[in-house]
Design a protein around this motif. Structure first.
Motif, short mmCIF file in Angstrom:
data_model
loop_
_atom_site.label_atom_id
_atom_site.label_comp_id
_atom_site.label_asym_id
_atom_site.label_seq_id
_atom_site.Cartn_x
_atom_site.Cartn_y
_atom_site.Cartn_z
N LEU A 80 21.17 -53.87 20.88
CA LEU A 80 21.48 -53.76 22.04
C LEU A 80 22.03 -55.09 22.54
O LEU A 80 21.20 -56.13 22.34
CB LEU A 80 20.30 -53.50 23.02
CG LEU A 80 20.52 -53.05 24.60
CD1 LEU A 80 21.40 -51.67 24.29
CD2 LEU A 80 19.19 -53.15 25.51
N THR A 84 24.43 -55.23 27.94
CA THR A 84 23.66 -54.21 28.27
C THR A 84 22.19 -54.45 28.79
O THR A 84 21.75 -53.91 29.66
CB THR A 84 23.47 -53.26 27.20
OG1 THR A 84 25.07 -52.82 26.63
CG2 THR A 84 23.07 -51.85 27.56
N LYS A 87 22.34 -55.79 32.28
CA LYS A 87 22.75 -54.69 33.29
C LYS A 87 21.24 -54.00 33.42
O LYS A 87 20.83 -53.62 34.54
CB LYS A 87 23.54 -53.67 32.80
CG LYS A 87 24.95 -54.10 32.57
CD LYS A 87 25.99 -53.12 32.46
CE LYS A 87 27.45 -53.76 32.22
NZ LYS A 87 28.49 -52.76 31.78
N LEU A 88 20.36 -53.81 32.44
CA LEU A 88 19.35 -53.13 32.52
C LEU A 88 18.28 -54.01 33.25
O LEU A 88 17.62 -53.24 34.11
CB LEU A 88 18.60 -52.96 30.99
CG LEU A 88 19.11 -51.59 30.36
CD1 LEU A 88 18.46 -51.94 28.75
CD2 LEU A 88 18.50 -50.33 30.88
N ALA A 117 28.26 -58.30 34.91
CA ALA A 117 27.09 -57.57 34.85
C ALA A 117 25.88 -58.31 35.60
O ALA A 117 24.94 -57.49 35.59
CB ALA A 117 26.71 -57.58 33.21
#
Length: 247
Positions: A80, A84, A87-88, A117
């Protein structure tokens, strides 16, 4: 096996205050890089490394557990990636930590995507440790843009944006004073410096900043500046003011 390292029990931590250290989670898929950053940052005044992670998939659970104020995030990781993971953090947490991207190449396209992001800034892995430590402190403080010249140079390398269209929000809805505030934010000025430059009260600047973030659908001031560059509200030309932080 996870590379996450245990930190202090959050239940035993003192209440946060002005004197409390800035807690940091180090995220990088290279073990030597993680160990080196942990060792170097741990001896810096006002910083405390509470843990490590070897992949973006470990970040969210570790942040929930240790509640770091800043995540030092590698961008390229095998399972990952840092984009990402950033963003999480922003989608899953009501009060996410600040994210500083660490990168090998300043003009990496992944870095721009990480800023879009919601990351608050980026710094090269080969930067002097004192510079990295100061960057973490400034990001934790949260009221000025980290390395505005570098953000502007990175923006200049992106494809030409459409003129003044902000993802469903009319850029024209920014008032004259809000646009002025945005330009000064992009130069790296703090709220106090903006207040001095615009000859207004600090509370007025905070209101302008909040309005800018809301109208640009931005999570933080860095995100607002990046969105403004991305959509043509700001044009990445010329030099920034000398008022921004220096290292």
């Amino acid at each position: 096996m996870s590379a996450a390292h245990a930190g202090p029990d959050p239940a035993c931590e003192p209440a946060a205050d002005e004197a409390a250290p800035v807690t940091v989670l180090v995220v990088d898929d290279e073990e030597l890089t993680r160990a080196g950053l942990r060792a170097l940052l741990s001896v810096q005044h006002g910083l405390e490394v509470v843990g490590e992670a070897s992949d973006g998939a470990e970040v969210l659970p570790l942040v929930k557990r240790w509640r770091p104020r800043v995540v030092l995030m590698d961008v390229r990781m095998p399972r990952l990636d840092g984009i990402t993971a950033t963003k999480l953090l922003r989608s899953e947490l009501t009060d996410p930590p600040k994210v500083v991207v660490i990168t090998t190449f300043e003009n990496d396209a992944y870095v721009w995507d990480a800023l879009l992001a919601g990351a608050q800034g980026f710094i090269r892995k080969r930067a002097p440790i004192a510079q990295l430590a100061q960057a973490i402190r400034l990001v934790a403080q949260g009221d000025s843009l980290l390395f505005p010249d570098a953000v502007r140079r990175l923006a200049a390398q992106q494809p030409a944006p459409p003129p003044r269209a902000v993802g469903g929000t009319r850029a024209a809805s920014l008032t004259v004073r809000e646009e002025e505030t945005l330009r000064l934010m992009a130069r790296g000025l703090s709220n106090q410096q903006i207040a001095h430059r615009m000859a207004v009260r600090l509370e007025t600047v905070k209101t302008h900043v909040g309005n800018v973030l809301g109208k640009l659908n931005a999570d933080n001031r860095t995100h607002a500046v990046v969105v403004a560059y991305e959509t043509g509200v700001l044009v990445p030309g010329g030099r920034a003011s000398d008022d921004h932080q220096r290292f």
